[in-house]
Scaffold this active site. Structure first.
Site, mmCIF file in Angstrom:
data_model
loop_
_atom_site.group_PDB
_atom_site.id
_atom_site.type_symbol
_atom_site.label_atom_id
_atom_site.label_comp_id
_atom_site.label_asym_id
_atom_site.label_seq_id
_atom_site.Cartn_x
_atom_site.Cartn_y
_atom_site.Cartn_z
ATOM 1 N N THR A 57 -54.461 41.331 5.429
ATOM 2 C CA THR A 57 -54.020 40.761 4.153
ATOM 3 C C THR A 57 -52.510 40.891 3.985
ATOM 4 O O THR A 57 -51.899 41.833 4.520
ATOM 5 C CB THR A 57 -54.706 41.512 2.990
ATOM 6 O OG1 THR A 57 -54.055 41.174 1.766
ATOM 7 C CG2 THR A 57 -54.618 43.021 3.144
ATOM 8 N N TYR B 76 -56.386 49.599 -1.413
ATOM 9 C CA TYR B 76 -56.956 48.479 -0.664
ATOM 10 C C TYR B 76 -55.998 48.046 0.454
ATOM 11 O O TYR B 76 -56.362 47.971 1.624
ATOM 12 C CB TYR B 76 -57.244 47.298 -1.610
ATOM 13 C CG TYR B 76 -57.408 45.989 -0.887
ATOM 14 C CD1 TYR B 76 -58.530 45.761 -0.094
ATOM 15 C CD2 TYR B 76 -56.426 44.989 -0.967
ATOM 16 C CE1 TYR B 76 -58.675 44.575 0.609
ATOM 17 C CE2 TYR B 76 -56.565 43.808 -0.273
ATOM 18 C CZ TYR B 76 -57.680 43.600 0.514
ATOM 19 O OH TYR B 76 -57.808 42.432 1.208
#
Ligand code: UDP
Length: 327
Positions: A121, A145
């Protein structure tokens, strides 16, 4: 065969379709905590799909799969993805994303499966120091995350050096849209993402779409993101897989369109695609949102031969048809 972890989820299932389109046989491994059995059933109608319900946190679950099938490459999506939740409950994220990935990688090494495409990501970069972001941008993730994804990338680098496990890490920007035949689409519970939330306000009477922050340092005050179509994303994975097969070399790529849209622009596009008035209200900023995130995807273009083809409007159209089919 290709093993897809998390293949019952949003991006995993669209990529599964991408591989089925290329005539590949696939195995999907998913615990169905956030993925859906209906998605698996739709995929089974599109091609040859084996489904195994299991959890990467239990190494026996994943080992069974490697014992039973001849796996050539893994495409790894399984993991938790909610930023806010990761701040409140980091243990859940480290246990699932990190331990689950370690169990997978160790089993791969044990069974001599040495190729993996990993869903990373742009959150690994953290607060942008410049945009568009290229792969050289410093990596300072600002939430658990993003940190789990960066750690997994680092683990993959170490596993390459030590065990010869070759990986392609795709660093996604914002993914949008649905299958153009409306067989599958974005289905999160709870839904936190922008486009599905706008579209839900079309179908759900009590729902008002909320814009999180209008005082950002952008041309209209709302956040700017790079929305890449999920079918283009699937093609990126197929290209990454082919690249890995041909070159047997680890690498990493930003996957985005290289252009940005503001929340207000996305909202206006949704209004024009749906032809509906959509109720909207403005709230304060959501914690942790950067003002602008746009990808520089030149490297993916030059080395993978991948470019984004579909527009934001295309993505909203398919997302709308999908949302309509569910109401
Ligand atoms: N956003 C919003 N309302 C929503 C959901 C998202 O205004 O209901 C904004 C959010 O603040 C961000 C952008 O839309 O600026 C994209 O958010 P999303 O959660 O879709 O993806 P993210 O960029 O967080 O990965």
């Amino acid at each position: 065969m290709i093993l897809i972890t998390g293949g019952a989820g949003y991006i995993g299932s669209h990529c599964a379709l991408g591989f089925l389109n290329q005539g590949e046989n696939i195995i999907i491994f998913d615990n169905l905590e956030n993925g859906h059995i209906e998605t698996i059933n739709s995929l089974k109608q599109a091609g040859k799909v084996e489904f195994i319900k299991g959890d990467l946190r239990n190494i026996q679950d994943i080992e069974e799969v490697f014992k039973k099938y001849e796996i050539d490459t893994v495409i790894h999506f399984a993991g938790y993805i909610q930023v806010e939740e990761s701040v409140k409950n980091p243990s859940k994220y480290y246990r699932n994303n990190i331990l689950g990935s370690l169990n997978l990688f160790d089993t791969m090494v044990k069974y001599n499966v040495k190729k993996i495409v990993f869903s990373s990501t742009c959150a690994i970069y953290g607060e942008p120091e410049y945009t568009p972001l290229d792969e050289k941008h410093p990596k300072n993730p600002v939430n658990p995350y993003g940190r789990t994804k960066l750690m997994i990338e680092q683990i993959l680098e170490d596993y390459d050096r030590a065990y010869g496990l070759k990986s392609i890490r795709l660093r996604y920007f914002n993914v949008a849209g649905a299958d153009s035949q409306t067989r599958i689409g974005e289905w999160h519970e709870p839904e936190t993402h922008l486009i599905p939330n706008i579209l839900k306000s079309v179908f759900e009477k009590d729902k008002t779409f909320k814009i999180f922050g209008t005082n950002y340092d952008t041309f209209d005050g709302t956040c700017i993101r790079d929305y890449v179509n999920v079918e283009d994303m699937a093609i990126a994975h197929v290209k990454a897989y082919n690249y890995l097969k041909q070159n047997n070399k680890s690498d990493y790529f930003n996957i985005g369109t290289s252009s940005g849209s503001s929340v207000k622009e996305v909202f206006d596009t949704a209004k024009s695609v749906t032809g509906k008035e959509i109720k909207v209200e403005t709230l304060d900023r959501r914690e942790g949102d950067a003002a602008i995130l746009i990808a520089n995807s030149e490297k993916a273009k030059n080395k993978l031969g991948w470019i984004s083809n579909k527009t934001l409007e295309d993505s909203i159209k398919t997302a709308y048809l999908w949302e309509k089919s569910r109401h």
